[in-house]
Design a protein around this motif. Structure first.
Motif, PDB file in Angstrom:
ATOM      1  N   LEU A   1     -40.937  -0.413  -1.380  1.00 38.57           N
ATOM      2  CA  LEU A   1     -41.112  -1.855  -1.508  1.00 38.57           C
ATOM      3  C   LEU A   1     -41.523  -2.264  -2.919  1.00 38.57           C
ATOM      4  O   LEU A   1     -41.055  -3.274  -3.439  1.00 38.57           O
ATOM      5  CB  LEU A   1     -42.144  -2.351  -0.492  1.00 38.57           C
ATOM      6  CG  LEU A   1     -41.566  -2.575   0.899  1.00 38.57           C
ATOM      7  CD1 LEU A   1     -42.628  -2.416   1.967  1.00 38.57           C
ATOM      8  CD2 LEU A   1     -40.935  -3.951   0.990  1.00 38.57           C
ATOM      9  N   LEU A   2     -42.376  -1.472  -3.550  1.00 38.26           N
ATOM     10  CA  LEU A   2     -42.784  -1.789  -4.912  1.00 38.26           C
ATOM     11  C   LEU A   2     -41.676  -1.487  -5.911  1.00 38.26           C
ATOM     12  O   LEU A   2     -41.725  -1.951  -7.046  1.00 38.26           O
ATOM     13  CB  LEU A   2     -44.041  -1.002  -5.286  1.00 38.26           C
ATOM     14  CG  LEU A   2     -45.298  -1.356  -4.502  1.00 38.26           C
ATOM     15  CD1 LEU A   2     -46.444  -0.441  -4.898  1.00 38.26           C
ATOM     16  CD2 LEU A   2     -45.684  -2.813  -4.723  1.00 38.26           C
ATOM     17  N   GLY A   3     -40.672  -0.706  -5.478  1.00 42.59           N
ATOM     18  CA  GLY A   3     -39.555  -0.390  -6.343  1.00 42.59           C
ATOM     19  C   GLY A   3     -38.316  -1.190  -5.995  1.00 42.59           C
ATOM     20  O   GLY A   3     -38.021  -2.221  -6.603  1.00 42.59           O
TER      21      GLY A   3
ATOM     22  N   ALA B   1     -37.517  -3.137  -3.466  1.00 46.54           N
ATOM     23  CA  ALA B   1     -37.668  -4.515  -2.988  1.00 46.54           C
ATOM     24  C   ALA B   1     -38.134  -5.452  -4.089  1.00 46.54           C
ATOM     25  O   ALA B   1     -37.728  -6.621  -4.135  1.00 46.54           O
ATOM     26  CB  ALA B   1     -38.648  -4.551  -1.824  1.00 46.54           C
ATOM     27  N   ALA B   2     -38.988  -4.961  -4.989  1.00 42.52           N
ATOM     28  CA  ALA B   2     -39.532  -5.823  -6.034  1.00 42.52           C
ATOM     29  C   ALA B   2     -38.440  -6.377  -6.935  1.00 42.52           C
ATOM     30  O   ALA B   2     -38.565  -7.483  -7.468  1.00 42.52           O
ATOM     31  CB  ALA B   2     -40.560  -5.057  -6.859  1.00 42.52           C
ATOM     32  N   VAL B   3     -37.358  -5.635  -7.104  1.00 42.85           N
ATOM     33  CA  VAL B   3     -36.254  -6.088  -7.959  1.00 42.85           C
ATOM     34  C   VAL B   3     -35.595  -7.337  -7.380  1.00 42.85           C
ATOM     35  O   VAL B   3     -35.208  -8.252  -8.120  1.00 42.85           O
ATOM     36  CB  VAL B   3     -35.210  -4.963  -8.116  1.00 42.85           C
ATOM     37  CG1 VAL B   3     -33.995  -5.458  -8.890  1.00 42.85           C
ATOM     38  CG2 VAL B   3     -35.829  -3.756  -8.823  1.00 42.85           C
ATOM     39  N   LEU B   4     -35.483  -7.391  -6.053  1.00 42.90           N
ATOM     40  CA  LEU B   4     -34.785  -8.500  -5.400  1.00 42.90           C
ATOM     41  C   LEU B   4     -35.711  -9.643  -4.990  1.00 42.90           C
ATOM     42  O   LEU B   4     -35.242 -10.747  -4.716  1.00 42.90           O
ATOM     43  CB  LEU B   4     -34.061  -7.992  -4.147  1.00 42.90           C
ATOM     44  CG  LEU B   4     -32.935  -6.975  -4.354  1.00 42.90           C
ATOM     45  CD1 LEU B   4     -32.373  -6.554  -3.004  1.00 42.90           C
ATOM     46  CD2 LEU B   4     -31.833  -7.550  -5.223  1.00 42.90           C
ATOM     47  N   ALA B   5     -37.002  -9.374  -4.940  1.00 44.42           N
ATOM     48  CA  ALA B   5     -37.946 -10.362  -4.418  1.00 44.42           C
ATOM     49  C   ALA B   5     -37.870 -11.732  -5.101  1.00 44.42           C
ATOM     50  O   ALA B   5     -37.973 -12.757  -4.421  1.00 44.42           O
ATOM     51  CB  ALA B   5     -39.371  -9.813  -4.494  1.00 44.42           C
ATOM     52  N   PRO B   6     -37.684 -11.815  -6.427  1.00 37.89           N
ATOM     53  CA  PRO B   6     -37.655 -13.142  -7.053  1.00 37.89           C
ATOM     54  C   PRO B   6     -36.515 -14.035  -6.589  1.00 37.89           C
ATOM     55  O   PRO B   6     -36.611 -15.270  -6.698  1.00 37.89           O
ATOM     56  CB  PRO B   6     -37.514 -12.810  -8.555  1.00 37.89           C
ATOM     57  CG  PRO B   6     -38.082 -11.439  -8.694  1.00 37.89           C
ATOM     58  CD  PRO B   6     -37.673 -10.738  -7.439  1.00 37.89           C
TER      59      PRO B   6
ATOM     60  N   GLU C   1     -41.226  -9.380   2.851  1.00 40.42           N
ATOM     61  CA  GLU C   1     -41.560  -7.996   3.208  1.00 40.42           C
ATOM     62  C   GLU C   1     -42.507  -7.394   2.177  1.00 40.42           C
ATOM     63  O   GLU C   1     -43.457  -6.687   2.523  1.00 40.42           O
ATOM     64  CB  GLU C   1     -40.288  -7.149   3.305  1.00 40.42           C
ATOM     65  CG  GLU C   1     -39.526  -7.308   4.606  1.00 40.42           C
ATOM     66  CD  GLU C   1     -40.315  -6.816   5.811  1.00 40.42           C
ATOM     67  OE1 GLU C   1     -41.220  -5.983   5.650  1.00 40.42           O
ATOM     68  OE2 GLU C   1     -40.028  -7.275   6.926  1.00 40.42           O
ATOM     69  N   LEU C   2     -42.238  -7.659   0.907  1.00 41.28           N
ATOM     70  CA  LEU C   2     -43.101  -7.133  -0.149  1.00 41.28           C
ATOM     71  C   LEU C   2     -44.501  -7.733  -0.039  1.00 41.28           C
ATOM     72  O   LEU C   2     -45.506  -7.013  -0.136  1.00 41.28           O
ATOM     73  CB  LEU C   2     -42.485  -7.446  -1.518  1.00 41.28           C
ATOM     74  CG  LEU C   2     -43.277  -7.006  -2.746  1.00 41.28           C
ATOM     75  CD1 LEU C   2     -43.551  -5.517  -2.717  1.00 41.28           C
ATOM     76  CD2 LEU C   2     -42.537  -7.395  -4.025  1.00 41.28           C
TER      77      LEU C   2
ATOM     78  N   HIS D   1     -50.144   0.730  -6.803  1.00 41.36           N
ATOM     79  CA  HIS D   1     -49.027   0.358  -7.667  1.00 41.36           C
ATOM     80  C   HIS D   1     -48.834   1.389  -8.770  1.00 41.36           C
ATOM     81  O   HIS D   1     -47.703   1.771  -9.091  1.00 41.36           O
ATOM     82  CB  HIS D   1     -49.277  -1.023  -8.284  1.00 41.36           C
ATOM     83  CG  HIS D   1     -49.689  -2.057  -7.280  1.00 41.36           C
ATOM     84  ND1 HIS D   1     -50.318  -3.231  -7.645  1.00 41.36           N
ATOM     85  CD2 HIS D   1     -49.578  -2.102  -5.927  1.00 41.36           C
ATOM     86  CE1 HIS D   1     -50.582  -3.947  -6.560  1.00 41.36           C
ATOM     87  NE2 HIS D   1     -50.146  -3.276  -5.515  1.00 41.36           N
ATOM     88  N   SER D   2     -49.950   1.855  -9.333  1.00 39.23           N
ATOM     89  CA  SER D   2     -49.865   2.854 -10.397  1.00 39.23           C
ATOM     90  C   SER D   2     -49.333   4.178  -9.872  1.00 39.23           C
ATOM     91  O   SER D   2     -48.525   4.841 -10.541  1.00 39.23           O
ATOM     92  CB  SER D   2     -51.245   3.066 -11.031  1.00 39.23           C
ATOM     93  OG  SER D   2     -51.678   1.892 -11.686  1.00 39.23           O
ATOM     94  N   LEU D   3     -49.772   4.573  -8.685  1.00 45.25           N
ATOM     95  CA  LEU D   3     -49.268   5.815  -8.095  1.00 45.25           C
ATOM     96  C   LEU D   3     -47.761   5.746  -7.883  1.00 45.25           C
ATOM     97  O   LEU D   3     -47.032   6.715  -8.145  1.00 45.25           O
ATOM     98  CB  LEU D   3     -49.970   6.087  -6.763  1.00 45.25           C
ATOM     99  CG  LEU D   3     -51.408   6.592  -6.839  1.00 45.25           C
ATOM    100  CD1 LEU D   3     -52.026   6.609  -5.434  1.00 45.25           C
ATOM    101  CD2 LEU D   3     -51.465   7.981  -7.455  1.00 45.25           C
TER     102      LEU D   3
END
Length: 210
Positions: A118-120, A122-127, A135-136, A178-180
């Motif tokens: 999701l942080l990878g 999904a984050a690209v499409l979230a905007p 979901e994010l 997020h860092s992990l």
């Protein structure tokens, strides 16, 4: 000569499939390749289903992607909550929680390190996609809520002072997730991720004591 009678071929039964297995296979593809990098042919090969069957069972590519995001979120949140319950102290809970995330994010015998789906992906499409953004946001909110509960319990049990803000500590602890994810995606080993997590736990607890 007698004509040889022809026999019509019987139409075979539709190929059986396990929807749970199919979604897991689709999740793995999206997780590694992202939404734009994944084709319907990739999903067909991964699931063993033909395209009409995929569409009938799960919808179009976007619908499948949303199903896999929800599946990933539920799995990570459930595993993370279970890890917290298994440890008695706030330090142990945080270490156990991050250890569970590392198992999801880091490399194993089946695949390289992937970080958080999701942080990878999904984050690209979230905007530009409200459903993906939802979901994010749900993942971020659930993780924050779980960690908030950890610090509230620790405060009630006297592990951290009353002057500490459980809400702020939860935000700080969530940032470690997020860092992990980013470090795992960039190729960090599980050993490196574990060392990083231990340092972060000490810093979070130090902030709680201030």
């Amino acid at each position: 000569m007698m004509a040889v009678p022809t026999t019509s071929k019987k139409r075979g039964r539709p190929r059986a499939y396990d929807p749970e297995h199919a979604l897991d296979a689709a999740l793995d593809v999206f997780w590694m390749q992202g939404f734009d990098g994944t084709s319907l042919e990739d999903l067909r090969r991964a699931t063993g289903m033909n395209r009409p069957s995929l569409a009938a069972a799960f919808g179009d590519k976007r619908a499948i992607f949303l199903r896999t995001l929800a599946r990933f979120r539920a799995r990570v949140c459930a595993d993370g909550a279970g890890a917290l319950e298994a440890a008695p102290s706030v330090e142990g809970k945080l270490e156990s929680f991050y250890g569970t995330l590392i198992q999801h994010y880091g490399p194993n015998a089946r695949h390289p390190a992937r970080g958080c789906m999701l942080l990878g992906a999904a984050a690209v499409l979230a905007p530009t996609d409200p459903d993906v953004a939802a979901e994010l946001t749900a993942l971020l909110d659930e993780v924050h809520a779980v960690l908030l509960g950890v610090f509230k319990d620790a405060q009630a049990g006297g592990e951290i002072p009353n002057s500490a803000s459980p809400r702020e500590l939860a935000w700080l602890a969530a940032a470690v997730q997020h860092s992990l994810s980013t470090r795992a995606r960039s190729g960090a080993s599980k050993r490196q991720l574990s060392s990083f997590a231990r340092v972060c736990v000490r810093q979070v607890l130090r902030a709680a004591a201030c």
